[in-house]
Each structure stands twice: as C-alpha cells, then as structure tokens.
Design an enzyme around this catalytic site. Structure first.
Site, PDB file in Angstrom:
ATOM      1  N   THR A  15       0.814  -1.224   0.000  1.00 13.23           N
ATOM      2  CA  THR A  15       0.000   0.000   0.000  1.00 13.23           C
ATOM      3  C   THR A  15       0.838   1.260   0.000  1.00 13.23           C
ATOM      4  O   THR A  15       0.496   2.251  -0.650  1.00 13.23           O
ATOM      5  CB  THR A  15      -0.945   0.003   1.223  1.00 13.23           C
ATOM      6  OG1 THR A  15      -1.859  -1.091   1.113  1.00 13.23           O
ATOM      7  CG2 THR A  15      -1.733   1.297   1.314  1.00 13.23           C
ATOM      8  N   THR A  88       1.147  -4.279   4.373  1.00 12.07           N
ATOM      9  CA  THR A  88       0.916  -4.585   5.781  1.00 12.07           C
ATOM     10  C   THR A  88       0.279  -5.947   6.020  1.00 12.07           C
ATOM     11  O   THR A  88       0.319  -6.455   7.144  1.00 12.07           O
ATOM     12  CB  THR A  88       0.024  -3.508   6.435  1.00 12.07           C
ATOM     13  OG1 THR A  88      -1.237  -3.475   5.749  1.00 12.07           O
ATOM     14  CG2 THR A  88       0.687  -2.147   6.359  1.00 12.07           C
ATOM     15  N   ASP A  89      -0.321  -6.551   4.984  1.00 14.52           N
ATOM     16  CA  ASP A  89      -1.008  -7.827   5.185  1.00 14.52           C
ATOM     17  C   ASP A  89      -0.102  -8.883   5.801  1.00 14.52           C
ATOM     18  O   ASP A  89      -0.559  -9.722   6.590  1.00 14.52           O
ATOM     19  CB  ASP A  89      -1.556  -8.357   3.852  1.00 14.52           C
ATOM     20  CG  ASP A  89      -2.820  -7.643   3.419  1.00 14.52           C
ATOM     21  OD1 ASP A  89      -3.419  -6.933   4.250  1.00 14.52           O
ATOM     22  OD2 ASP A  89      -3.212  -7.787   2.248  1.00 14.52           O
TER      23      ASP A  89
END
Length: 326
Positions: A15, A88-89
């Site tokens: 992201t 971030t996942d």
C-alpha cells in the site's frame, strides 16, 4: 542520533507504494526513490540512503522465496541499518521470518502504510521517516528485526496486525511496544532478549498447516492432513483447549508429524497444568503436542516450518519452542 549513518531502503511494494489504477483500486507502482522523495523532513536527517527496488507486489503475494532472497540481499549490504517497506497484510510474518534468521546487531526495520499516497492522511511518509530514524540510531541496535508504525517501535516476535484499515493497526499484545519515535529519535522503554537464530532452510521446504478450533467442530480438517503437510499448528481455544472430538485425531497426528498447540485468542500464553479435562492444555501436552507458549498461531507456523526445513528433530523442535515461546 549519531551523524553520518548509512541506511539501505528495500522496497517490496504494498500500500505504501500504491496508486489508483485505471480499472479502479490501488496497485503497487511507486519505486523506493519516489517514496523517499515524498517524505517531508527527510533532507534534515543526517543519513546517507542506499535504495534497492527489490519487488513490486502486494503484501498478500509475498512468498517465502521473496523473504529468503530479501534476507540474503540484506546480508550483502554494508550499512548501519536497513529499512524494508512492504504491504501490511504480511508484515507480522515477514518481519518474524527475518528476525528468526538474523543474529546481527544492525537494526532491520520493517514498515508500510495503511493509506496509500493518493488518500488524505496518507501515513506512508511519516512511517518511512520514522523507520529510517530508528534504523540509523544506536538504541535499536541488538534488537533484531523491528516493526515501526505510527511512531511506535515493535519487536517482530510480538507484533500483530489487529485492524483491517486503521493506521494504528499494529499492536504487541504481549508486552506492548518496545519504544517510540520521539522528536526524530528512537526512545526504547524495554528491550528483548536475543535468541539463537533459526536459519532459512536450504535443503528443502516444509508445509505447515494451521487448523483453528471452533464451536461444534468435529475435527474433519484433521483427518488425513498428515498426508499433505509436514507439521500442524492447532489454534486452540483460550489457554490451549480443543473439543473432545479432536483428541483422538490429534493423537494419531502426533504419532506421524509434529503438532504445536497455540492459542487463537491473540494474547497470552498457552498454559501448562491449570486444566485437566480431555482436550485441555495439560491433556494435550501429555499426549505429545508442543506448546507454543506466547507465540500466536501464525508465528508458531513460521517457526515450525523453518525448523522442519532445517531438519530439526523432535527434541530440537521442543527446545526451540520453549525458547521462542517464553
């Protein structure tokens, strides 16, 4: 912060590096150089930056091979600190994989963003600046791999993503953050004890499944799983409990492959001898399951995978989990 430090910034996408696509929705597109150019105040930090455009993938698509290659690339740079930007996942998993293998003093800091650069209040620039400041400082040395987000400094072994969209998503339920970024410098309030490294496996890969205990579950996912995987992590209720219907399938599994007992709760440790019913933590440990201690199921899976890939035997696996789960 000491002056004249050198920091390498590795970009993996995510992201923090995304922009809106023609078809709608954000996709990775920005290079690390472009990310750094958008960071206010970076020019005031006395740090020399080395930039590596390593990957451009969403966090959900990062692979074990990507992390192993990243680790080798990090070992090849001659700098005072390293920053990794990614989606971030999977930050809580990639950072822990790096931490497991790493035994140096140089800080490795992983960061990212919850709001992409096209959104109001994008958090990527602030997170990246803070990560660079931590990586260049002296206080973070000897703490392995860290995650810096929202001016908080977290140990990779503790941190978890706890919210799907909040910029304050990263939390360390067991112990809290190690410190904070204050006026451009790391302020460490506590430190973690370094542990024996678990190297990335070179001989072979191992497959480890996570099976979650649920209300009324009869254990159908446990049937025949030993034919498809090399190890299993049980994400158990509470302090390490499973339905009584799981006990016999787990006994059969333990006779074939390593089975680790973790808690699905998100915080706290698997207990040892508080409960004694069939399917309790005491019962399961006596039947051969390995306690994950404070490790959550995702991190327990990673540790077991690395150990199996390195050819660890039962005794070595139990000792590694005793150390890591403290």
């Amino acid at each position: 912060m000491a002056v004249g430090k050198r920091v390498a910034v590795f970009g993996l996408g995510g992201t923090i590096a995304m922009v809106a696509s023609r078809g709608g929705g954000a996709v990775p597109a920005l290079s690390p150089e472009q990310l750094l150019a958008a960071v206010p105040g970076l020019g005031d930090v006395d740090v020399s930056l080395e930039v590596v455009d390593f990957r451009q993938v969403p966090g959900a698509s990062v692979t074990f091979e990507d992390v192993a290659a990243l680790y080798e690339a990090i070992r090849g740079v001659d700098v005072d600190g390293v920053v990794v930007t990614q989606g971030t996942d999977t930050i809580e998993e990639t950072s822990y994989l790096l931490d497991l293998a790493y035994d140096g003093d140089m800080p490795i800091v992983v960061t990212g963003a919850m709001r992409n650069p096209t959104l109001a209040g994008a958090d990527g620039p602030a997170n990246l600046l803070a990560a660079i400041q931590v990586a260049a400082g002296e206080e973070a040395r000897g703490q392995g791999c860290l995650v810096v987000f929202a001016d908080e400094i977290h140990a990779a072994r503790r941190v978890r993503k706890t919210h799907s969209s909040s910029p304050g998503t990263f939390r360390s339920p067991n112990g809290g953050p190690l410190g904070y970024v204050v006026e451009g410098a790391a302020r460490m309030l506590q430190r973690v004890e370094r542990r024996a490294p678990v190297p990335f496996a070179e001989a072979r890969s191992a497959t480890v499944a996570v099976v979650t205990a649920m209300l009324g579950d009869e254990g159908v996912l446990l049937e025949g799983v030993e034919e498809r995987v090399d190890g299993v992590v049980v994400a158990a209720f509470g302090a390490g409990h499973v339905p009584v219907s799981w006990v016999e399938p787990l006994v059969r599994l333990v006779a074939r492959i390593p089975v680790v007992l973790a808690s699905r709760t998100g915080a706290g440790s698997v207990l040892e001898h508080t409960y004694g019913f069939s399917g309790s933590e005491k019962d399961l440990r006596e039947r051969g399951l390995v306690s994950a201690g404070f490790l959550d199921p995702l991190k327990a899976r990673l540790l077991l995978r690395q150990l199996l890939g390195a050819g660890a035997d039962d005794a070595a696996i139990r000792e590694a989990f005793r150390e890591a789960g403290r």
